[in-house]
Enzyme design. Sequence first.
Site, PDB file in Angstrom:
ATOM      1  N   LYS A 156     -24.819  20.508 -26.581  1.00 35.42           N
ATOM      2  CA  LYS A 156     -25.395  21.299 -25.485  1.00 35.42           C
ATOM      3  C   LYS A 156     -26.575  22.064 -26.059  1.00 35.42           C
ATOM      4  O   LYS A 156     -26.400  22.937 -26.911  1.00 35.42           O
ATOM      5  CB  LYS A 156     -24.358  22.240 -24.879  1.00 35.42           C
ATOM      6  CG  LYS A 156     -24.914  23.066 -23.721  1.00 35.42           C
ATOM      7  CD  LYS A 156     -23.834  23.810 -22.950  1.00 35.42           C
ATOM      8  CE  LYS A 156     -24.429  24.622 -21.822  1.00 35.42           C
ATOM      9  NZ  LYS A 156     -23.395  25.271 -20.978  1.00 35.42           N
ATOM     10  N   GLU A 213     -22.956  23.803 -29.307  1.00 32.45           N
ATOM     11  CA  GLU A 213     -24.034  24.469 -28.571  1.00 32.45           C
ATOM     12  C   GLU A 213     -24.808  25.444 -29.458  1.00 32.45           C
ATOM     13  O   GLU A 213     -24.582  26.646 -29.420  1.00 32.45           O
ATOM     14  CB  GLU A 213     -23.496  25.212 -27.341  1.00 32.45           C
ATOM     15  CG  GLU A 213     -24.621  25.801 -26.497  1.00 32.45           C
ATOM     16  CD  GLU A 213     -24.133  26.675 -25.349  1.00 32.45           C
ATOM     17  OE1 GLU A 213     -24.956  27.036 -24.496  1.00 32.45           O
ATOM     18  OE2 GLU A 213     -22.926  27.006 -25.311  1.00 32.45           O
TER      19      GLU A 213
END
Length: 303
Positions: free
Chosen positions: A213, A176
């Site tokens: 993500k 992420e």
Amino acid sequence: MQTSDMTAKMAAGKGFIAALDQSGGSTPKALKGYGIEEGAWSTEAEMYGLIHDMRSRIISSPAFTGEKVIGAILFERTMDGKVDGVPTPQALIAKGVVPFIKIDKGLEDEANGVQLMKPMPELDALLERSKTLGVYGTKERSVINSANQEGIAAIVKQQFEIGLQVLSHGMMPMLEPEINIKSETRAECDAILLQEILKGLDGLDEGVQVMLKLSLPVKPGTFDPLVEHPKVLRVVALSGGYERPEACVELSRNKGIIASFSRALLQDLRSQMTDDEFDKALGEAIDEIYKGSTQKVEAAAAA
């Protein structure tokens, strides 16, 4: 669900991933949004108990099932806790929801326009414990604030290094590298990040996959090469500060990307609600995010 079942669900399951991993400094803010003011607890343990109660209520709700919520990201304390007397990861699995664990320990101070993850000296032990509890994968967050090539390259390098450590434990890493949606150079950040991630993917062995993500891009479709990449199991998006309706509209413009929302999922839930009111509000949020994750519009038509 066996690991192979979880991989199949992450690869092609219809739905989205619930981010139930607020921790540290974000916990009081999450509790306030839930209708619990800061004076309601006197110790850190009591604070974390209240947030666990909130998460337990969500997971226990009849609105929260594996039909639309295919995964959930847990904070470490939540993973170690129980829902209705059952270890949290197993409570999720029983509902058909794939469990993930947030492993980062917060962010370093900004340098070169980015904030790297703080060191994680106990990561191997956490990964071993998580896997024993039935957790499928991890999530690790760092932040990009401006379009600095050197900084973004460093962020991606660190993300892939941690990802390889996770893979070595037989778990799925969800990388992420969040782009701050308030950045004045968001579009440039998107472009640099895309190229750096593609380089990182090229460095992985054949047959190895990671999840990503990412912040929703300024230009819909920017991350299509990642969605279609054979070394990417799934691309998910964070809401990043958008209110849920706007986040879902932006999400619907990006094919192949599903949600992994936190605040946008929880924003209408209050501790004072009756169970019926709570389940109704949660169900409506789930339905809206599910729609944005599964019903896509053409970028040109949406422009």
